[in-house]
Design a protein around this motif. Structure first.
Motif, mmCIF file in Angstrom:
data_model
loop_
_atom_site.group_PDB
_atom_site.id
_atom_site.type_symbol
_atom_site.label_atom_id
_atom_site.label_comp_id
_atom_site.label_asym_id
_atom_site.label_seq_id
_atom_site.Cartn_x
_atom_site.Cartn_y
_atom_site.Cartn_z
ATOM 1 N N GLU A 119 0.813 -1.219 0.000
ATOM 2 C CA GLU A 119 0.000 0.000 0.000
ATOM 3 C C GLU A 119 0.845 1.266 0.000
ATOM 4 O OE1 GLU A 119 -0.178 -1.489 4.381
ATOM 5 O OE2 GLU A 119 0.119 -2.296 2.374
ATOM 6 N N SER A 120 2.153 1.112 0.226
ATOM 7 C CA SER A 120 3.050 2.263 0.195
ATOM 8 C C SER A 120 4.485 1.760 0.117
ATOM 9 C CB SER A 120 2.892 3.126 1.455
ATOM 10 O OG SER A 120 3.406 2.440 2.591
ATOM 11 N N GLU A 121 5.407 2.690 -0.156
ATOM 12 C CA GLU A 121 6.827 2.322 -0.164
ATOM 13 C C GLU A 121 7.304 1.906 1.222
ATOM 14 O OE1 GLU A 121 6.365 5.194 -3.659
ATOM 15 O OE2 GLU A 121 5.608 5.065 -1.604
ATOM 16 N N VAL A 122 6.758 2.540 2.255
ATOM 17 C CA VAL A 122 7.135 2.186 3.625
ATOM 18 C C VAL A 122 6.733 0.742 3.923
ATOM 19 C CG1 VAL A 122 6.759 2.705 6.072
ATOM 20 C CG2 VAL A 122 7.022 4.574 4.424
ATOM 21 N N SER A 123 5.543 0.371 3.523
ATOM 22 C CA SER A 123 5.092 -1.006 3.714
ATOM 23 C C SER A 123 5.970 -1.975 2.938
ATOM 24 C CB SER A 123 3.634 -1.154 3.262
ATOM 25 O OG SER A 123 2.778 -0.360 4.037
ATOM 26 N N ALA A 124 6.305 -1.597 1.693
ATOM 27 C CA ALA A 124 7.085 -2.482 0.828
ATOM 28 C C ALA A 124 8.435 -2.826 1.449
ATOM 29 C CB ALA A 124 7.270 -1.848 -0.548
ATOM 30 N N ILE A 125 9.150 -1.826 1.966
ATOM 31 C CA ILE A 125 10.492 -2.104 2.488
ATOM 32 C C ILE A 125 10.409 -2.919 3.779
ATOM 33 C CG2 ILE A 125 10.769 -0.004 3.878
ATOM 34 C CD1 ILE A 125 13.451 -1.713 1.672
ATOM 35 N N ASN A 126 9.345 -2.760 4.540
ATOM 36 C CA ASN A 126 9.200 -3.579 5.742
ATOM 37 C C ASN A 126 8.797 -5.016 5.408
ATOM 38 O OD1 ASN A 126 9.676 -1.945 8.322
ATOM 39 N ND2 ASN A 126 8.484 -0.544 7.074
ATOM 40 N N MET A 127 8.103 -5.201 4.301
ATOM 41 C CA MET A 127 7.856 -6.560 3.807
ATOM 42 C C MET A 127 9.172 -7.201 3.356
ATOM 43 S SD MET A 127 4.345 -6.039 1.625
ATOM 44 C CE MET A 127 2.829 -5.472 2.397
ATOM 45 N N VAL A 128 10.042 -6.396 2.740
ATOM 46 C CA VAL A 128 11.373 -6.894 2.375
ATOM 47 C C VAL A 128 12.113 -7.367 3.621
ATOM 48 C CG1 VAL A 128 13.644 -6.191 1.507
ATOM 49 C CG2 VAL A 128 11.582 -5.521 0.269
ATOM 50 N N TYR A 129 12.045 -6.580 4.682
ATOM 51 C CA TYR A 129 12.675 -6.946 5.956
ATOM 52 C C TYR A 129 12.202 -8.333 6.394
ATOM 53 C CZ TYR A 129 14.059 -6.258 10.927
ATOM 54 O OH TYR A 129 14.608 -6.380 12.173
ATOM 55 N N GLY A 130 10.885 -8.543 6.391
ATOM 56 C CA GLY A 130 10.341 -9.809 6.856
ATOM 57 C C GLY A 130 10.762 -10.983 5.990
ATOM 58 N N ALA A 131 10.676 -10.807 4.667
ATOM 59 C CA ALA A 131 11.030 -11.897 3.761
ATOM 60 C C ALA A 131 12.524 -12.206 3.822
ATOM 61 C CB ALA A 131 10.610 -11.555 2.337
ATOM 62 N N ALA A 132 13.348 -11.154 3.928
ATOM 63 C CA ALA A 132 14.799 -11.360 4.040
ATOM 64 C C ALA A 132 15.127 -12.122 5.312
ATOM 65 C CB ALA A 132 15.529 -10.011 4.024
ATOM 66 N N GLY A 133 14.354 -11.880 6.366
ATOM 67 C CA GLY A 133 14.570 -12.582 7.620
ATOM 68 C C GLY A 133 14.352 -14.081 7.514
ATOM 69 N N SER A 134 13.584 -14.505 6.514
ATOM 70 C CA SER A 134 13.356 -15.940 6.312
ATOM 71 C C SER A 134 14.488 -16.587 5.526
ATOM 72 C CB SER A 134 12.030 -16.166 5.573
ATOM 73 O OG SER A 134 12.166 -15.812 4.199
ATOM 74 N N GLY A 135 15.441 -15.754 5.047
ATOM 75 C CA GLY A 135 16.578 -16.274 4.302
ATOM 76 C C GLY A 135 16.367 -16.316 2.806
ATOM 77 N N ALA A 136 15.196 -15.887 2.333
ATOM 78 C CA ALA A 136 14.916 -15.916 0.902
ATOM 79 C C ALA A 136 15.601 -14.750 0.193
ATOM 80 C CB ALA A 136 13.409 -15.844 0.663
ATOM 81 N N ARG A 137 15.803 -14.901 -1.101
ATOM 82 C CA ARG A 137 16.298 -13.782 -1.905
ATOM 83 C C ARG A 137 15.120 -12.878 -2.258
ATOM 84 N NH1 ARG A 137 21.529 -15.402 -5.686
ATOM 85 N NH2 ARG A 137 22.921 -15.466 -3.865
ATOM 86 N N LEU A 152 20.550 -8.222 7.288
ATOM 87 C CA LEU A 152 19.763 -9.049 6.375
ATOM 88 C C LEU A 152 20.140 -8.742 4.926
ATOM 89 C CD1 LEU A 152 16.248 -8.786 8.054
ATOM 90 C CD2 LEU A 152 17.904 -10.654 8.214
ATOM 91 N N PRO A 153 20.205 -9.761 4.078
ATOM 92 C CA PRO A 153 20.509 -9.525 2.668
ATOM 93 C C PRO A 153 19.253 -9.137 1.888
ATOM 94 C CG PRO A 153 20.381 -11.879 3.103
ATOM 95 C CD PRO A 153 20.156 -11.196 4.417
ATOM 96 N N ALA A 154 19.383 -8.105 1.072
ATOM 97 C CA ALA A 154 18.276 -7.675 0.209
ATOM 98 C C ALA A 154 18.851 -6.803 -0.900
ATOM 99 C CB ALA A 154 17.228 -6.896 1.005
ATOM 100 N N VAL A 155 18.130 -6.707 -2.005
ATOM 101 C CA VAL A 155 18.564 -5.866 -3.130
ATOM 102 C C VAL A 155 17.523 -4.784 -3.354
ATOM 103 C CG1 VAL A 155 19.075 -5.810 -5.605
ATOM 104 C CG2 VAL A 155 19.883 -7.726 -4.198
ATOM 105 N N ILE A 156 18.004 -3.549 -3.464
ATOM 106 C CA ILE A 156 17.144 -2.384 -3.688
ATOM 107 C C ILE A 156 17.580 -1.712 -4.980
ATOM 108 C CG2 ILE A 156 16.384 -0.154 -2.778
ATOM 109 C CD1 ILE A 156 17.917 -2.202 -0.202
ATOM 110 N N VAL A 157 16.660 -1.571 -5.937
ATOM 111 C CA VAL A 157 16.965 -0.932 -7.221
ATOM 112 C C VAL A 157 16.311 0.442 -7.271
ATOM 113 C CG1 VAL A 157 16.679 -1.076 -9.730
ATOM 114 C CG2 VAL A 157 17.179 -3.149 -8.412
ATOM 115 N N ASN A 158 17.100 1.444 -7.652
ATOM 116 C CA ASN A 158 16.607 2.816 -7.764
ATOM 117 C C ASN A 158 16.820 3.321 -9.184
ATOM 118 O OD1 ASN A 158 15.895 5.499 -7.495
ATOM 119 N ND2 ASN A 158 17.561 6.042 -6.099
ATOM 120 N N MET A 159 15.749 3.517 -9.932
ATOM 121 C CA MET A 159 15.815 4.175 -11.231
ATOM 122 C C MET A 159 15.581 5.667 -10.992
ATOM 123 S SD MET A 159 16.564 2.083 -13.593
ATOM 124 C CE MET A 159 16.712 0.301 -13.797
ATOM 125 N N MET A 160 16.669 6.413 -10.920
ATOM 126 C CA MET A 160 16.626 7.785 -10.410
ATOM 127 C C MET A 160 15.914 8.756 -11.350
ATOM 128 S SD MET A 160 20.462 8.150 -8.785
ATOM 129 C CE MET A 160 21.317 7.459 -10.216
#
Length: 352
Positions: free
Chosen positions: A54-72, A97-105
C-alpha cells in the motif's frame, strides 16, 4: 547464449529472477514501473510471490520480513520512493539481512519530475536512514551492466548479509538494448543458520532485531558492522579507466553520463586534446585508488546529472593534487558532448 532485446526495467526483473529472487515487494512510481509489472507477471511462474504494497514504507518492511526468512528478495522504486524506504533500509542493515534495492533515479528534490537524473548520489552513498551503516552501491552504465550488477548484488548481499543498492538513472530503465543473462560468479555462501524458518523443535528460536537497549551492546554491534564495511571497502571496489594512461584532462563520470563522456573523450582526442575517464562502477565503496593511476593528469572534470554530488568524493580521492572542475545538468536535463567539450576547453584555457 543468445542476446535478447529488452527494455532496461524488464531486463532488471528477469535478472533478479535468474539470480534466484523469490519475493518482490514494491509500489508503482515512474520511471521504474515496468520492474514491478514484469515481476507481477513472471515471479509466480517460478514459484515466487509478488506483492504490491500500500506504500513504499510497507514495501520495504515486507522486504525486511522476507529477508529474515533467508529468501532472496528485492524491491525497486524511484527517487522519492527510495527516500521513503530509507528507515527500513537502515533497519535491514542493522539486522544484517541480505536484500537488493533498485533505484531508477529521477529528478528532485521532492516529487521533482519523471526524467532521468543522478541526484540521489548522497542518499545512496551516505544513506538517508539513521545510524552507523553503509550499503554497497552499484552504478550500471548499460542495460547489460544493470543485468550483471543485479545478479551480482544478490551474491554480495548474501555474502556480507547486507542490503545492496543498484542505482541507475531513469534512462537506463527505459532504453532498450541487447542483453544476455550469464550466471554470476558464485560466492562461497554460508548456510543461513540465522534465518527464521521455524525451529522444528530442533534448535532455539532465531531472533532478528536491530534494537539494542544496552549502549555497550549497541556499540559492539556497530563496531561489528564497521568491520564488515571495511571488508567490503577492501574487496568490492570496482571502476573503469578509459584512455587515462596519457590523459592530461581526466573526466570523472558514472552511469549513462559516462557514456556521453566517452564520446566526448573521442571528440577531444581528435582535436589533439589528451582526455580520459575514470568511471566509478561502485559508488560505495568509492574507487579512491583510481586517482593514483593518472600520472599525466593536470585537471579533473566531474560530469554528473546533478548539481555536483560526487565532487566531495573526488576531492577526497584527489587529496588536493589537481584542480577539480564540474559540469552538470540536472532536473531531468542530460549533458551533451557539445556542452561538455565547451566546459573542457574552458578548463584547459584557464589552466594554460
Amino acid at each position: 547464449m543468445a542476446k535478447v532485446l529488452m527494455k532496461g526495467n524488464e531486463a532488471v526483473g528477469r535478472a533478479a529472477i535468474e539470480a534466484g529472487c523469490k519475493y518482490f515487494f514494491g509500489y508503482p512510481i515512474t520511471p521504474q514501473n515496468e520492474i514491478p509489472e514484469y515481476m507481477s507477471r513472471e515471479l509466480p511462474k517460478v514459484g515466487g510471490v509478488f506483492v504490491q504494497a500500500e506504500s513504499e514504507v510497507s514495501a520495504i518492511n515486507m522486504v525486511y520480513g522476507a529477508a529474515g526468512s533467508g529468501a532472496r528478495v528485492m524491491t525497486s522504486s524511484s527517487s522519492p520512493g527510495i527516500a521513503l524506504k530509507q528507515e527500513g533500509i537502515s533497519y535491514i542493515a542493522g539486522a544484517e539481512l541480505p536484500a537488493v534495492i533498485v533505484n531508477m533515479m529521477r529528478g528532485g528534490p521532492g516529487l521533482g519530475g519523471i526524467q532521468p537524473s543522478q541526484a540521489d548520489y548522497f542518499m545512496s552513498t551516505r544513506g538517508g536512514g539513521n545510524g552507523d551503516y553503509r550499503t554497497p552501491v552499484y552504478a550500471p552504465a548499460t542495460v547489460q551492466e544493470a543485468v550483471d550488477m543485479v545478479m551480482e548484488a544478490f551474491e554480495v548481499a548474501d555474502y556480507y548479509r547486507t542490503p545492496v543498492m543498484v542505482v541507475a538513472d531513469g534512462m537506463i530503465g527505459q532504453m532498450m538494448e541487447p542483453v544476455e543473462f550469464k550466471p554470476p560468479k558464485k560466492r562461497d555462501l554460508k548456510e543461513k543458520t540465522w534465518a527464521t524458518t521455524g525451529t522444528k523443535c530442533e534448535r532455539k528460536p532465531n531472533i532478528i532485531n536491530s534494537l539494542f537497549l544496552d549502549p555497550q551492546q549497541l556499540e559492539d554491534h556497530c563496531f561489528k558492522l564497521d568491520k564488515k564495511y571495511k571488508e567490503i571497502e577492501k574487496n568490492e571496489v570496482r571502476y573503469e579507466m578509459y584512455k587515462t594512461e596519457d590523459a592530461e584532462l581526466v573526466f570523472v563520470a558514472y552511469g549513462t553520463t559516462s557514456r556521453v563522456v566517452k564520446n566526448t573523450v573521442e571528440a577531444l582526442r581528435e582535436e589533439g586534446i589528451k582526455a580520459g575517464l575514470i568511471r566509478p562502477i561502485t559508488l560505495w565503496p568509492f574507487p579512491f585508488k583510481a586517482f593514483d593511476e593518472i600520472p599525466n593528469a593536470k585537471n579533473l572534470l566531474v560530469v554528473e546529472m546533478s548539481t555536483g554530488q560526487m565532487i566531495d568524493d573526488v576531492k577526497i580521492a584527489n587529496a588536493g593534487r589537481l584542480p577539480v572542475h564540474f559540469y552538470g545538468r540536472t532536473g531531468g536535463m542530460i549533458p551533451t558532448p557539445d556542452g561538455i567539450i565547451q566546459k573542457a576547453k574552458e578548463v584547459l584555457g584557464g589552466a594554460r
